[in-house]
Structure formats: C-alpha cells, structure tokens
Design a protein around this motif. Structure first.
Motif, PDB file in Angstrom:
ATOM      1  N   TYR A  20      10.533  -2.425 -15.204  1.00  0.00           N
ATOM      2  CA  TYR A  20       9.883  -1.436 -14.349  1.00  0.00           C
ATOM      3  C   TYR A  20       8.364  -1.499 -14.509  1.00  0.00           C
ATOM      4  CZ  TYR A  20       8.230   2.968 -12.484  1.00  0.00           C
ATOM      5  OH  TYR A  20       7.532   3.915 -11.784  1.00  0.00           O
ATOM      6  N   GLY A  21       7.899  -1.748 -15.713  1.00  0.00           N
ATOM      7  CA  GLY A  21       6.458  -1.882 -15.930  1.00  0.00           C
ATOM      8  C   GLY A  21       5.888  -3.019 -15.107  1.00  0.00           C
ATOM      9  N   TYR A  22       6.600  -4.143 -15.036  1.00  0.00           N
ATOM     10  CA  TYR A  22       6.134  -5.260 -14.204  1.00  0.00           C
ATOM     11  C   TYR A  22       6.120  -4.857 -12.725  1.00  0.00           C
ATOM     12  CZ  TYR A  22       6.881  -8.198 -18.353  1.00  0.00           C
ATOM     13  OH  TYR A  22       6.830  -8.755 -19.622  1.00  0.00           O
ATOM     14  N   PHE A  23       7.173  -4.147 -12.312  1.00  0.00           N
ATOM     15  CA  PHE A  23       7.207  -3.709 -10.913  1.00  0.00           C
ATOM     16  C   PHE A  23       6.044  -2.756 -10.615  1.00  0.00           C
ATOM     17  CE2 PHE A  23       8.272  -0.098  -8.142  1.00  0.00           C
ATOM     18  CZ  PHE A  23       8.216  -0.759  -6.921  1.00  0.00           C
ATOM     19  N   ALA A  24       5.746  -1.838 -11.546  1.00  0.00           N
ATOM     20  CA  ALA A  24       4.665  -0.886 -11.321  1.00  0.00           C
ATOM     21  C   ALA A  24       3.333  -1.611 -11.136  1.00  0.00           C
ATOM     22  CB  ALA A  24       4.588   0.108 -12.484  1.00  0.00           C
ATOM     23  N   LEU A  25       3.124  -2.660 -11.905  1.00  0.00           N
ATOM     24  CA  LEU A  25       1.918  -3.468 -11.708  1.00  0.00           C
ATOM     25  C   LEU A  25       1.901  -4.080 -10.314  1.00  0.00           C
ATOM     26  CD1 LEU A  25       1.611  -5.360 -15.138  1.00  0.00           C
ATOM     27  CD2 LEU A  25       0.100  -3.573 -14.249  1.00  0.00           C
ATOM     28  N   TYR A  26       3.017  -4.624  -9.904  1.00  0.00           N
ATOM     29  CA  TYR A  26       3.144  -5.227  -8.575  1.00  0.00           C
ATOM     30  C   TYR A  26       2.888  -4.175  -7.488  1.00  0.00           C
ATOM     31  CZ  TYR A  26       5.518  -7.365  -4.553  1.00  0.00           C
ATOM     32  OH  TYR A  26       5.831  -7.864  -3.311  1.00  0.00           O
ATOM     33  N   ARG A  27       3.523  -3.006  -7.629  1.00  0.00           N
ATOM     34  CA  ARG A  27       3.379  -1.930  -6.647  1.00  0.00           C
ATOM     35  C   ARG A  27       1.929  -1.494  -6.496  1.00  0.00           C
ATOM     36  NH1 ARG A  27       5.478   3.256  -9.240  1.00  0.00           N
ATOM     37  NH2 ARG A  27       3.424   2.992 -10.197  1.00  0.00           N
ATOM     38  N   ASP A  28       1.247  -1.347  -7.632  1.00  0.00           N
ATOM     39  CA  ASP A  28      -0.100  -0.787  -7.614  1.00  0.00           C
ATOM     40  C   ASP A  28      -1.173  -1.793  -7.218  1.00  0.00           C
ATOM     41  OD1 ASP A  28       1.072   1.545  -8.404  1.00  0.00           O
ATOM     42  OD2 ASP A  28       0.534   1.352 -10.525  1.00  0.00           O
ATOM     43  N   LEU A  29      -0.785  -3.040  -7.000  1.00  0.00           N
ATOM     44  CA  LEU A  29      -1.757  -4.036  -6.529  1.00  0.00           C
ATOM     45  C   LEU A  29      -2.145  -3.825  -5.069  1.00  0.00           C
ATOM     46  CD1 LEU A  29      -0.447  -7.333  -8.185  1.00  0.00           C
ATOM     47  CD2 LEU A  29      -2.598  -6.141  -8.672  1.00  0.00           C
ATOM     48  N   GLY A  30      -1.391  -2.979  -4.382  1.00  0.00           N
ATOM     49  CA  GLY A  30      -1.719  -2.720  -2.983  1.00  0.00           C
ATOM     50  C   GLY A  30      -1.106  -3.745  -2.053  1.00  0.00           C
ATOM     51  N   ARG A  31      -1.570  -3.751  -0.823  1.00  0.00           N
ATOM     52  CA  ARG A  31      -0.923  -4.558   0.213  1.00  0.00           C
ATOM     53  C   ARG A  31      -1.190  -6.053   0.094  1.00  0.00           C
ATOM     54  NH1 ARG A  31       0.831  -0.693   4.463  1.00  0.00           N
ATOM     55  NH2 ARG A  31       0.095   1.329   3.749  1.00  0.00           N
ATOM     56  N   THR A  32      -2.060  -6.423  -0.809  1.00  0.00           N
ATOM     57  CA  THR A  32      -2.291  -7.856  -1.053  1.00  0.00           C
ATOM     58  C   THR A  32      -1.523  -8.319  -2.288  1.00  0.00           C
ATOM     59  OG1 THR A  32      -4.283  -7.397  -2.352  1.00  0.00           O
ATOM     60  CG2 THR A  32      -4.575  -7.747   0.017  1.00  0.00           C
ATOM     61  N   ARG A  33      -0.575  -7.522  -2.730  1.00  0.00           N
ATOM     62  CA  ARG A  33       0.179  -7.822  -3.947  1.00  0.00           C
ATOM     63  C   ARG A  33       0.981  -9.116  -3.824  1.00  0.00           C
ATOM     64  NH1 ARG A  33       2.859  -3.616  -1.297  1.00  0.00           N
ATOM     65  NH2 ARG A  33       1.897  -1.996  -2.565  1.00  0.00           N
ATOM     66  N   THR A  34       1.100  -9.828  -4.906  1.00  0.00           N
ATOM     67  CA  THR A  34       1.979 -11.003  -4.999  1.00  0.00           C
ATOM     68  C   THR A  34       2.546 -11.048  -6.414  1.00  0.00           C
ATOM     69  OG1 THR A  34       0.241 -12.526  -5.735  1.00  0.00           O
ATOM     70  CG2 THR A  34       0.596 -12.326  -3.343  1.00  0.00           C
ATOM     71  N   ALA A  62       8.197  -1.628  -2.865  1.00  0.00           N
ATOM     72  CA  ALA A  62       6.745  -1.532  -2.658  1.00  0.00           C
ATOM     73  C   ALA A  62       6.426  -1.114  -1.216  1.00  0.00           C
ATOM     74  CB  ALA A  62       6.081  -2.878  -2.986  1.00  0.00           C
ATOM     75  N   SER A  63       7.230  -1.582  -0.258  1.00  0.00           N
ATOM     76  CA  SER A  63       7.033  -1.178   1.144  1.00  0.00           C
ATOM     77  C   SER A  63       7.275   0.320   1.309  1.00  0.00           C
ATOM     78  CB  SER A  63       7.966  -1.970   2.054  1.00  0.00           C
ATOM     79  OG  SER A  63       7.639  -3.349   2.043  1.00  0.00           O
ATOM     80  N   ALA A  64       8.306   0.828   0.625  1.00  0.00           N
ATOM     81  CA  ALA A  64       8.566   2.269   0.672  1.00  0.00           C
ATOM     82  C   ALA A  64       7.393   3.040   0.070  1.00  0.00           C
ATOM     83  CB  ALA A  64       9.857   2.591  -0.067  1.00  0.00           C
ATOM     84  N   TRP A  65       6.831   2.504  -0.997  1.00  0.00           N
ATOM     85  CA  TRP A  65       5.658   3.120  -1.620  1.00  0.00           C
ATOM     86  C   TRP A  65       4.481   3.154  -0.651  1.00  0.00           C
ATOM     87  CZ3 TRP A  65       3.841   5.688  -5.790  1.00  0.00           C
ATOM     88  CH2 TRP A  65       2.468   5.576  -6.099  1.00  0.00           C
ATOM     89  N   ASP A  66       4.258   2.062   0.057  1.00  0.00           N
ATOM     90  CA  ASP A  66       3.160   2.003   1.031  1.00  0.00           C
ATOM     91  C   ASP A  66       3.341   3.042   2.133  1.00  0.00           C
ATOM     92  OD1 ASP A  66       1.976  -0.067  -0.353  1.00  0.00           O
ATOM     93  OD2 ASP A  66       2.867  -1.643   0.909  1.00  0.00           O
ATOM     94  N   ARG A  71       1.805   8.305   4.513  1.00  0.00           N
ATOM     95  CA  ARG A  71       2.167   9.665   4.917  1.00  0.00           C
ATOM     96  C   ARG A  71       1.280  10.696   4.211  1.00  0.00           C
ATOM     97  NH1 ARG A  71       4.877  13.937   3.200  1.00  0.00           N
ATOM     98  NH2 ARG A  71       5.356  12.974   1.185  1.00  0.00           N
ATOM     99  N   LEU A  72       1.100  10.514   2.905  1.00  0.00           N
ATOM    100  CA  LEU A  72       0.270  11.446   2.149  1.00  0.00           C
ATOM    101  C   LEU A  72      -1.182  11.401   2.620  1.00  0.00           C
ATOM    102  CD1 LEU A  72       1.676  10.854  -1.450  1.00  0.00           C
ATOM    103  CD2 LEU A  72       2.089  12.826   0.046  1.00  0.00           C
ATOM    104  N   TYR A  73      -1.648  10.210   2.943  1.00  0.00           N
ATOM    105  CA  TYR A  73      -3.026  10.076   3.438  1.00  0.00           C
ATOM    106  C   TYR A  73      -3.184  10.799   4.772  1.00  0.00           C
ATOM    107  CZ  TYR A  73      -7.288   8.014   5.317  1.00  0.00           C
ATOM    108  OH  TYR A  73      -8.533   7.845   5.865  1.00  0.00           O
TER     109      TYR A  73
END
Length: 205
Positions: A20-34, A62-66, A71-73
């Motif tokens: 999950y820690g690896y995924f969180a890093l991936y998620r928080d990289l934003g839309r240019t994540r790889t 990550a798409s769900a997160w985006d 929505r929050l924005y």
C-alpha cells in the motif's frame, strides 16, 4: 455495527502495508504518475512493482482518486464563488447606501449627462456582478442602442431633473432606504429665477 467502507484509494483488505505504501507513492505522483517513477524513488525493480500494480489495481484506484480530487476541487471552487458573491453583494449594498446619501445632496441642474450615466452604472453594475448576472449594458443604452449619455443630452432640463430623481429613488430602493421625499426642492424648476439655476458652467462668466 457495519465496518466503514473501504475507498478505492485506501488500503484494501489483505493488502500488505508495504504494498500500500508503494501504491500511495504512485497515487500521489499525480496525473503524470508511472510505475517507473515509483521504482526510482524506492529503488525497486520495475517488474516487481508492475506485478504489485496489476495485483492491486493501481491504475483504477488512482483514477478513482483523481475523480475524487476533481470533485472536491469543484466543490471548494463553488463555495469560494458563493463567498465572493456574498462579499460583493455586501460591498454593493454599502456602496449604494453611500450613493443615496450623496445623491440626495446633489443638484441635478449641475450634473452633466455623463455624470448621470456614471451614477446609474455605479449603482447597478456591482450588484449585477455580485448576483452572478452578466455585465450587460442593456440598462445603460438608449432606445436606439446608443449610450445613455446621448439620451440624457436630448432631454430638457426639467426632464433631466425628473430622470435624476427617478435614479435616486431606484438607488434608494436598492439600498433598502426610503426614496427621497417629494418635498425636496426641484433643482431645475425655480419659478423666481426663470430657469437660471439650470445654466451650465459653460454659460457663466
């Protein structure tokens, strides 16, 4: 008592903490994540992280997160706009109250057509914007579509004074005050002076 819903971007049931820690890093990289960017940060092989990404559906989560971030924005932006509208409405109301006081002390006979047009614009433009209405000039144009200045210039002094009194009444109504009373002296209708009060500055001296 039911367990709280596990959201897509949260740690999933049975998902290892490190994964999950690896995924969180991936998620928080934003839309240019790889996955490659995560691999560089954690010094792990891409193949290993790709397996984790496939197993735990990183892309979908990550798409769900985006979408949630969007929505929050949008909600935050809408609230900021509502706050701005309320603030501008208060400013407009205060401004109109001051304008009414000032208008009641003005002599219509000494106002130019441009002065009257500007008073009308100031008393309505801010309010329209605060209410989210278009910054339209419809109310500020004459019957032929030209500027209201031209319309006022074609008025007689008596008509101009009547127009100005109507403007004061409108401004007073918008500011929540009583309209100027009819007992006020007609600035353009002095019987003893035979209209001399209406003489413009250009005719003096």
């Amino acid at each position: 008592m039911s367990e709280p819903e596990v959201l897509a971007w949260d740690r999933q049931h049975s998902e290892p903490e490190r994964a999950y820690g690896y995924f969180a890093l991936y998620r928080d990289l934003g839309r240019t994540r790889t996955v490659a960017k995560v691999a560089e940060q954690v010094n792990k092989s891409r193949d290993y992280l790709h397996k984790l990404a496939t197993r735990w559906k990183w892309v979908q989560r990550a798409s769900a997160w985006d979408r949630e971030e969007d929505r929050l924005y949008a909600e935050g932006l809408a609230e900021q706009r509502r706050d701005m509208a309320r603030r501008h409405a208060r400013i407009a109301s205060a401004l109109q109250g001051k304008l009414v006081t000032r208008l009641q002390n003005l002599d219509a006979a000494k106002l130019t057509p441009g002065d009257i047009a500007r008073w009308l614009e100031v008393s309505t433009r801010v309010e329209r914007l605060a209410l989210g209405l278009p910054d339209s000039t419809t109310a500020h144009t004459g019957p032929d579509g030209g500027p209201i200045r031209a319309e006022v210039e074609s008025m007689s002094e008596q008509q101009r004074a009547d127009f100005f009194r109507a403007l004061m009444a409108e401004a007073a109504a918008r500011a929540g005050q009583a309209a100027p009373g009819a007992e006020q002296r007609d600035p353009a209708g002095d019987d003893d002076e035979d209209g001399e009060a209406a003489d413009g500055p250009e005719e003096q001296g």
